[in-house]
Design an enzyme around this catalytic site. Structure first.
Site, short mmCIF file in Angstrom:
data_model
loop_
_atom_site.label_atom_id
_atom_site.label_comp_id
_atom_site.label_asym_id
_atom_site.label_seq_id
_atom_site.Cartn_x
_atom_site.Cartn_y
_atom_site.Cartn_z
CG ASP A 1 -1.70 1.22 1.44
OD1 ASP A 1 -2.37 1.65 0.48
OD2 ASP A 1 -1.64 1.79 2.54
CG ASP B 1 -1.52 7.71 0.32
OD1 ASP B 1 -1.25 8.91 0.34
OD2 ASP B 1 -1.69 7.07 -0.74
CG ASP C 1 -2.30 2.19 6.49
OD1 ASP C 1 -2.62 1.85 5.33
OD2 ASP C 1 -2.69 3.24 7.02
#
Length: 223
Positions: A13, A15, A174
């Site tokens: 991922d 961001d 995240d």
């Protein structure tokens, strides 16, 4: 360095995993809102809105009674992208230790990809600016005609570009969305706790999640 990593491909991922972009995203949202004399949001408020594509970010930033107005949303999104594209890296930066990790993985022959719900041009702009020396097999963002995560298609595209089977791949993110994407794709996953979702939120959705609390721990888990 020796090629001693467990996985042959890692899908990251963007961001909240590789980079901290929250301040620039918040500022772009607020610029679009200010043009319409609508209330601003704090960085912490925007933290809960990111991760589902910029259209959903801008929609969720609007007052609740205006979120169904697609014409307004289109206009706000255009202003958001206009500001964000020209201020995309004012405060955005890689998390400490990420660049050496990516360098080591790349040097070891591990195929690297980015799979993000950020719009495609933003993904490409940031990765090329912040990771100019890193070789990526695929940079995949939100594009017309392609579903957002947690749909597994983005993982399939990354694997196809990498030439690696799902059994030799791990996805790192995240948020529960990233872990759900990995599960939907039948690939291993690792969550990081330094991003935009708290550890408790990740464990609430995935009680058995493998979680890295530091980049050094993530490195060990990939190995």
């Amino acid at each position: 360095m020796p090629s001693d990593f467990r996985y042959k491909a890692v899908i990251f991922d963007l961001d909240g995993t590789l980079i901290d972009s929250l301040e620039d995203l918040t500022e772009a949202v607020n610029k679009a809102l200010e043009l319409r004399h609508l209330p601003r949001h704090t960085v912490e408020q925007c933290r809960t809105m990111v991760g589902h594509g910029v259209r959903n970010l801008v929609r969720n930033a609007l007052p609740e009674e205006l979120r169904g107005d697609e014409t307004l949303l289109d206009a706000c999104l255009a202003d958001f992208k206009d500001w964000y594209s020209s201020h995309i890296d004012i405060h955005t930066h890689p998390y400490d230790g990420i660049v050496p990790l990516l360098e080591d993985l790349s040097d070891a022959g591990v195929k690297l990809s980015v799979a993000s719900n950020k719009y495609q041009a933003g993904v490409e702009q940031l990765v090329r600016k912040l990771f100019p020396g890193i070789r990526f097999a695929a940079l995949l963002g939100n594009r017309p005609g392609y579903p957002l995560k947690p749909d597994p298609q983005i993982v399939s595209l990354a694997l196809e570009a990498s030439g690696v089977s799902k059994h030799n791949c791990v996805m790192v993110g995240d948020s529960p969305t990233d872990l759900r994407t990995a599960a939907n794709s039948s690939v291993d996953s690792i969550a990081v706790s330094w991003g935009y979702r708290k550890r408790e939120e990740i464990l609430s959705a995935f009680p058995d999640a493998s979680i890295a609390d530091s980049v050094s721990e993530l490195r060990r888990m990939i190995k």
